[in-house]
Write a protein that holds these residues in place. Structure first.
Motif, PDB file in Angstrom:
ATOM      1  N   ALA A  77     -17.730 -28.272  39.225  1.00 24.65           N
ATOM      2  CA  ALA A  77     -17.652 -28.962  37.932  1.00 24.65           C
ATOM      3  C   ALA A  77     -17.129 -28.049  36.839  1.00 24.65           C
ATOM      4  O   ALA A  77     -16.381 -28.499  35.957  1.00 24.65           O
ATOM      5  CB  ALA A  77     -19.035 -29.504  37.557  1.00 24.65           C
ATOM      6  N   GLY A 104     -16.998 -37.799  41.274  1.00 26.17           N
ATOM      7  CA  GLY A 104     -17.436 -36.551  40.671  1.00 26.17           C
ATOM      8  C   GLY A 104     -17.387 -36.466  39.169  1.00 26.17           C
ATOM      9  O   GLY A 104     -17.918 -35.510  38.599  1.00 26.17           O
ATOM     10  N   ASP A 107     -20.471 -35.716  37.101  1.00 24.65           N
ATOM     11  CA  ASP A 107     -21.031 -34.358  37.109  1.00 24.65           C
ATOM     12  C   ASP A 107     -20.514 -33.481  35.976  1.00 24.65           C
ATOM     13  O   ASP A 107     -21.053 -32.394  35.760  1.00 24.65           O
ATOM     14  CB  ASP A 107     -20.706 -33.671  38.442  1.00 24.65           C
ATOM     15  N   ILE A 108     -19.477 -33.920  35.275  1.00 21.72           N
ATOM     16  CA  ILE A 108     -18.889 -33.038  34.263  1.00 21.72           C
ATOM     17  C   ILE A 108     -19.169 -33.456  32.824  1.00 21.72           C
ATOM     18  O   ILE A 108     -19.056 -32.639  31.916  1.00 21.72           O
ATOM     19  CB  ILE A 108     -17.365 -32.871  34.452  1.00 21.72           C
ATOM     20  N   ASP A 110     -21.746 -34.129  31.048  1.00 18.79           N
ATOM     21  CA  ASP A 110     -22.815 -33.419  30.338  1.00 18.79           C
ATOM     22  C   ASP A 110     -22.436 -31.974  30.024  1.00 18.79           C
ATOM     23  O   ASP A 110     -23.065 -31.338  29.180  1.00 18.79           O
ATOM     24  CB  ASP A 110     -24.105 -33.426  31.164  1.00 18.79           C
ATOM     25  N   LYS A 111     -21.437 -31.466  30.710  1.00 25.94           N
ATOM     26  CA  LYS A 111     -21.053 -30.066  30.551  1.00 25.94           C
ATOM     27  C   LYS A 111     -19.907 -29.871  29.560  1.00 25.94           C
ATOM     28  O   LYS A 111     -19.570 -28.739  29.194  1.00 25.94           O
ATOM     29  CB  LYS A 111     -20.659 -29.486  31.911  1.00 25.94           C
ATOM     30  N   THR A 206     -27.495 -43.146  31.631  1.00 26.99           N
ATOM     31  CA  THR A 206     -27.418 -41.799  31.075  1.00 26.99           C
ATOM     32  C   THR A 206     -27.323 -41.876  29.551  1.00 26.99           C
ATOM     33  O   THR A 206     -27.235 -42.965  28.972  1.00 26.99           O
ATOM     34  CB  THR A 206     -26.180 -41.054  31.606  1.00 26.99           C
TER      35      THR A 206
END
Length: 288
Positions: A77, A104, A107-108, A110-111, A206
Protein backbone atom coordinates in the motif's frame (compact mmCIF):
# COMPACT_ATOMS: atom_id res chain seq x y z
CA UNK A 1 7.27 4.70 -25.44
CA UNK A 2 5.88 4.18 -28.96
CA UNK A 3 9.20 3.90 -30.80
CA UNK A 4 9.31 0.69 -32.80
CA UNK A 5 6.04 -0.56 -31.36
CA UNK A 6 3.67 -2.38 -33.71
CA UNK A 7 0.00 -1.77 -32.95
CA UNK A 8 -2.76 -4.22 -33.78
CA UNK A 9 -5.42 -3.16 -36.34
CA UNK A 10 -7.88 -2.69 -33.49
CA UNK A 11 -5.38 -0.45 -31.72
CA UNK A 12 -4.87 1.70 -34.78
CA UNK A 13 -8.63 2.19 -34.94
CA UNK A 14 -8.64 3.11 -31.26
CA UNK A 15 -5.89 5.64 -31.85
CA UNK A 16 -8.06 7.74 -34.12
CA UNK A 17 -10.98 7.39 -31.71
CA UNK A 18 -8.95 8.61 -28.74
CA UNK A 19 -7.80 11.76 -30.49
CA UNK A 20 -9.40 14.73 -28.75
CA UNK A 21 -10.93 12.72 -25.92
CA UNK A 22 -9.33 15.05 -23.36
CA UNK A 23 -9.90 18.83 -23.35
CA UNK A 24 -7.08 21.03 -24.62
CA UNK A 25 -6.27 22.05 -21.05
CA UNK A 26 -5.26 18.42 -20.31
CA UNK A 27 -1.65 18.37 -21.44
CA UNK A 28 -0.18 15.75 -19.10
CA UNK A 29 -1.84 12.59 -17.78
CA UNK A 30 -0.36 10.62 -14.87
CA UNK A 31 -0.89 6.86 -14.75
CA UNK A 32 -1.29 5.17 -11.36
CA UNK A 33 -2.32 1.72 -10.14
CA UNK A 34 -4.11 2.25 -6.79
CA UNK A 35 -5.45 -1.32 -6.94
CA UNK A 36 -4.06 -4.19 -9.05
CA UNK A 37 -1.32 -3.95 -11.67
CA UNK A 38 -2.08 -4.02 -15.39
CA UNK A 39 -3.27 -7.28 -16.91
CA UNK A 40 -0.14 -7.36 -19.11
CA UNK A 41 2.78 -5.03 -19.66
CA UNK A 42 2.22 -5.23 -23.42
CA UNK A 43 -1.39 -4.05 -23.06
CA UNK A 44 -0.30 -1.18 -20.82
CA UNK A 45 2.41 -0.14 -23.30
CA UNK A 46 -0.04 -0.28 -26.18
CA UNK A 47 -2.61 1.86 -24.35
CA UNK A 48 0.09 4.40 -23.40
CA UNK A 49 1.18 4.52 -27.02
CA UNK A 50 -2.39 5.26 -28.11
CA UNK A 51 -2.61 8.18 -25.70
CA UNK A 52 0.72 9.57 -26.86
CA UNK A 53 -0.28 9.28 -30.51
CA UNK A 54 -3.48 11.12 -29.59
CA UNK A 55 -1.34 14.04 -28.41
CA UNK A 56 -1.25 13.39 -24.66
CA UNK A 57 1.94 13.56 -22.60
CA UNK A 58 1.99 10.55 -20.29
CA UNK A 59 3.78 10.24 -16.95
CA UNK A 60 3.91 6.71 -15.55
CA UNK A 61 4.40 6.75 -11.79
CA UNK A 62 7.47 4.83 -10.51
CA UNK A 63 5.62 1.87 -8.96
CA UNK A 64 2.73 1.63 -11.41
CA UNK A 65 4.32 -1.24 -13.34
CA UNK A 66 5.15 -3.38 -10.30
CA UNK A 67 3.27 -6.49 -9.35
CA UNK A 68 2.26 -9.62 -11.21
CA UNK A 69 0.22 -8.79 -14.33
CA UNK A 70 -3.15 -10.46 -14.72
CA UNK A 71 -3.41 -11.04 -10.98
CA UNK A 72 -5.43 -9.26 -8.30
CA UNK A 73 -2.51 -9.17 -5.87
CA UNK A 74 -1.58 -5.56 -5.18
CA UNK A 75 1.87 -4.19 -4.40
CA UNK A 76 2.43 -2.77 -0.87
CA UNK A 77 0.00 0.00 0.00
CA UNK A 78 2.82 2.43 0.80
CA UNK A 79 4.07 2.28 -2.78
CA UNK A 80 0.60 2.86 -4.20
CA UNK A 81 0.08 5.78 -1.82
CA UNK A 82 3.44 7.28 -2.84
CA UNK A 83 2.55 7.06 -6.54
CA UNK A 84 -0.88 8.58 -6.12
CA UNK A 85 0.35 11.47 -3.97
CA UNK A 86 3.29 12.12 -6.29
CA UNK A 87 1.02 12.30 -9.31
CA UNK A 88 -1.57 14.40 -7.48
CA UNK A 89 0.92 16.98 -6.22
CA UNK A 90 2.88 17.25 -9.48
CA UNK A 91 1.98 20.70 -10.90
CA UNK A 92 2.53 19.41 -14.44
CA UNK A 93 -0.15 16.72 -14.08
CA UNK A 94 -3.55 17.82 -15.34
CA UNK A 95 -5.40 14.51 -14.93
CA UNK A 96 -4.86 11.16 -13.19
CA UNK A 97 -5.88 8.02 -15.06
CA UNK A 98 -5.97 4.71 -13.22
CA UNK A 99 -4.46 1.81 -15.14
CA UNK A 100 -7.18 -0.61 -14.01
CA UNK A 101 -9.32 -1.64 -11.06
CA UNK A 102 -8.84 -5.06 -9.55
CA UNK A 103 -8.49 -5.06 -5.76
CA UNK A 104 -6.80 -3.20 -2.95
CA UNK A 105 -7.86 0.44 -3.13
CA UNK A 106 -9.58 0.17 0.23
CA UNK A 107 -6.15 -0.45 1.79
CA UNK A 108 -4.74 2.93 0.75
CA UNK A 109 -7.43 5.55 1.41
CA UNK A 110 -6.69 5.75 5.14
CA UNK A 111 -3.00 6.24 4.40
CA UNK A 112 -3.33 9.16 1.97
CA UNK A 113 -2.45 12.68 3.13
CA UNK A 114 -5.82 14.22 2.46
CA UNK A 115 -4.73 17.66 3.67
CA UNK A 116 -2.22 17.78 0.83
CA UNK A 117 -4.63 16.32 -1.70
CA UNK A 118 -7.24 18.97 -0.88
CA UNK A 119 -4.85 21.59 -2.30
CA UNK A 120 -6.01 20.40 -5.72
CA UNK A 121 -9.78 20.18 -5.29
CA UNK A 122 -10.55 20.03 -9.00
CA UNK A 123 -7.96 17.52 -10.24
CA UNK A 124 -9.75 14.93 -12.43
CA UNK A 125 -9.20 11.32 -11.38
CA UNK A 126 -10.57 8.73 -13.81
CA UNK A 127 -11.25 5.06 -13.17
CA UNK A 128 -13.99 2.64 -12.14
CA UNK A 129 -14.59 -0.75 -10.53
CA UNK A 130 -12.24 -0.97 -7.49
CA UNK A 131 -11.48 2.75 -7.91
CA UNK A 132 -14.99 3.30 -6.49
CA UNK A 133 -13.38 3.33 -3.03
CA UNK A 134 -10.96 6.12 -3.96
CA UNK A 135 -13.75 8.12 -5.58
CA UNK A 136 -15.98 7.86 -2.52
CA UNK A 137 -13.10 8.92 -0.27
CA UNK A 138 -12.42 11.88 -2.56
CA UNK A 139 -16.03 12.99 -2.26
CA UNK A 140 -15.94 12.66 1.51
CA UNK A 141 -12.63 14.51 1.81
CA UNK A 142 -13.49 17.13 -0.85
CA UNK A 143 -10.26 16.45 -2.72
CA UNK A 144 -10.07 16.22 -6.50
CA UNK A 145 -12.86 15.54 -8.97
CA UNK A 146 -13.77 11.84 -9.36
CA UNK A 147 -14.98 10.59 -12.72
CA UNK A 148 -16.40 7.07 -13.03
CA UNK A 149 -14.85 6.36 -16.40
CA UNK A 150 -13.05 3.70 -18.37
CA UNK A 151 -9.54 3.03 -17.06
CA UNK A 152 -6.40 3.11 -19.20
CA UNK A 153 -6.71 -0.54 -20.20
CA UNK A 154 -10.42 -0.21 -20.96
CA UNK A 155 -10.18 2.96 -23.06
CA UNK A 156 -9.05 1.30 -26.31
CA UNK A 157 -12.04 -1.08 -26.22
CA UNK A 158 -14.96 1.11 -25.16
CA UNK A 159 -17.46 1.86 -27.88
CA UNK A 160 -17.81 5.13 -29.76
CA UNK A 161 -20.86 6.28 -27.80
CA UNK A 162 -18.99 5.86 -24.53
CA UNK A 163 -15.95 7.78 -25.78
CA UNK A 164 -18.26 10.54 -26.93
CA UNK A 165 -19.84 10.70 -23.47
CA UNK A 166 -16.45 10.77 -21.71
CA UNK A 167 -15.28 13.56 -24.00
CA UNK A 168 -18.47 15.57 -23.43
CA UNK A 169 -18.34 15.31 -19.63
CA UNK A 170 -14.63 16.17 -19.43
CA UNK A 171 -15.32 19.22 -21.58
CA UNK A 172 -18.15 20.35 -19.30
CA UNK A 173 -20.93 19.43 -21.71
CA UNK A 174 -23.93 17.20 -21.19
CA UNK A 175 -23.61 13.78 -22.82
CA UNK A 176 -26.26 12.50 -25.18
CA UNK A 177 -29.42 11.43 -23.31
CA UNK A 178 -30.01 7.75 -22.60
CA UNK A 179 -33.54 6.36 -22.49
CA UNK A 180 -34.14 4.61 -19.18
CA UNK A 181 -36.91 2.38 -17.87
CA UNK A 182 -38.61 3.64 -14.69
CA UNK A 183 -39.31 1.18 -11.90
CA UNK A 184 -40.35 4.02 -9.59
CA UNK A 185 -40.87 7.12 -11.72
CA UNK A 186 -40.23 10.63 -10.54
CA UNK A 187 -38.71 13.96 -11.49
CA UNK A 188 -34.97 13.67 -10.89
CA UNK A 189 -32.04 16.06 -10.72
CA UNK A 190 -28.85 16.01 -8.73
CA UNK A 191 -25.12 15.38 -8.72
CA UNK A 192 -24.14 11.90 -9.87
CA UNK A 193 -22.45 9.43 -7.53
CA UNK A 194 -21.41 6.22 -9.28
CA UNK A 195 -19.82 2.99 -8.17
CA UNK A 196 -19.39 -0.76 -7.92
CA UNK A 197 -22.16 -2.15 -5.66
CA UNK A 198 -19.98 -4.34 -3.43
CA UNK A 199 -17.47 -1.54 -2.92
CA UNK A 200 -20.12 1.07 -2.22
CA UNK A 201 -21.28 -1.15 0.64
CA UNK A 202 -17.73 -1.74 1.86
CA UNK A 203 -16.79 1.94 1.89
CA UNK A 204 -20.12 2.84 3.52
CA UNK A 205 -18.86 1.04 6.64
CA UNK A 206 -15.78 3.27 6.89
CA UNK A 207 -15.18 6.91 7.71
CA UNK A 208 -15.18 7.57 3.95
CA UNK A 209 -18.89 6.90 3.54
CA UNK A 210 -20.00 9.66 1.15
CA UNK A 211 -22.87 12.05 1.64
CA UNK A 212 -25.74 10.81 -0.52
CA UNK A 213 -28.35 13.48 0.18
CA UNK A 214 -29.63 14.85 -3.11
CA UNK A 215 -27.35 12.58 -5.16
CA UNK A 216 -28.35 10.46 -8.13
CA UNK A 217 -26.70 7.13 -7.32
CA UNK A 218 -25.56 5.02 -10.30
CA UNK A 219 -24.85 1.37 -9.47
CA UNK A 220 -23.15 -1.46 -11.37
CA UNK A 221 -21.85 -4.88 -10.32
CA UNK A 222 -19.80 -7.46 -12.22
CA UNK A 223 -19.39 -10.06 -9.50
CA UNK A 224 -22.47 -10.50 -7.29
CA UNK A 225 -24.95 -13.29 -7.98
CA UNK A 226 -28.61 -12.49 -7.25
CA UNK A 227 -28.66 -13.46 -3.54
CA UNK A 228 -25.42 -11.55 -2.89
CA UNK A 229 -26.63 -8.50 -4.82
CA UNK A 230 -29.90 -8.51 -2.86
CA UNK A 231 -28.07 -8.80 0.46
CA UNK A 232 -25.68 -5.98 -0.45
CA UNK A 233 -28.48 -3.67 -1.57
CA UNK A 234 -30.37 -4.52 1.64
CA UNK A 235 -27.31 -3.68 3.77
CA UNK A 236 -26.95 -0.30 2.05
CA UNK A 237 -30.68 0.37 2.33
CA UNK A 238 -30.80 -0.50 6.04
CA UNK A 239 -27.77 1.69 6.71
CA UNK A 240 -29.68 4.69 5.34
CA UNK A 241 -27.52 5.03 2.22
CA UNK A 242 -30.55 5.69 0.00
CA UNK A 243 -32.74 7.57 2.48
CA UNK A 244 -32.22 11.09 1.14
CA UNK A 245 -30.83 10.45 -2.33
CA UNK A 246 -32.50 11.97 -5.40
CA UNK A 247 -32.72 8.67 -7.30
CA UNK A 248 -31.07 5.34 -7.97
CA UNK A 249 -30.08 4.40 -11.52
CA UNK A 250 -28.98 0.85 -12.24
CA UNK A 251 -26.34 -0.03 -14.78
CA UNK A 252 -25.47 -3.69 -15.27
CA UNK A 253 -25.63 -6.31 -12.53
CA UNK A 254 -23.80 -8.62 -14.87
CA UNK A 255 -23.58 -11.78 -12.77
CA UNK A 256 -27.28 -11.72 -11.99
CA UNK A 257 -28.01 -13.03 -15.48
CA UNK A 258 -31.69 -13.55 -16.20
CA UNK A 259 -32.59 -12.37 -12.68
CA UNK A 260 -30.95 -8.97 -13.15
CA UNK A 261 -34.20 -7.04 -13.55
CA UNK A 262 -35.88 -9.08 -10.82
CA UNK A 263 -33.22 -7.95 -8.34
CA UNK A 264 -33.67 -4.34 -9.41
CA UNK A 265 -37.46 -4.51 -9.15
CA UNK A 266 -37.24 -6.03 -5.71
CA UNK A 267 -35.04 -3.16 -4.59
CA UNK A 268 -37.37 -0.55 -6.15
CA UNK A 269 -40.23 -1.92 -4.06
CA UNK A 270 -38.32 -1.23 -0.84
CA UNK A 271 -37.23 2.38 -1.29
CA UNK A 272 -39.05 5.68 -1.58
CA UNK A 273 -36.86 7.37 -4.18
CA UNK A 274 -37.23 7.12 -7.97
CA UNK A 275 -35.49 4.07 -9.46
CA UNK A 276 -34.50 3.65 -13.10
CA UNK A 277 -32.82 0.83 -15.00
CA UNK A 278 -31.11 0.53 -18.36
CA UNK A 279 -28.13 2.86 -18.00
CA UNK A 280 -25.12 1.50 -19.96
CA UNK A 281 -22.69 1.39 -17.05
CA UNK A 282 -20.65 -1.66 -16.16
CA UNK A 283 -17.77 -3.93 -17.08
CA UNK A 284 -18.58 -3.94 -20.81
CA UNK A 285 -17.41 -1.96 -23.87
CA UNK A 286 -20.52 0.22 -23.41
CA UNK A 287 -19.29 2.11 -20.38
CA UNK A 288 -19.57 5.92 -20.37
Amino acid sequence: MCVGMALSPAAWTAESRLAGIFPERIKTVALVAPASPGTSREKVDEAICLLEKAGVRVKVMPNAREGKPAEYTSIPAEKRVADLERAWLDPEVDLILCIRGGAGTIDIVDKLDWDKLRTRPDLPVLGFSDITVLHMAMLKEKAGHPYASASLLALPNVDGASLKSIQAVLNGRSPDPVELTPLRAGKVSGVALAGHLRLLEAVSRTRFRPETQGKVIFIESPDLAPPEAERTLKALRESGFFDSCAAVVFGRLSRCGEQEETVMRGFAGQVECPVYIGFPYGHTPRNP
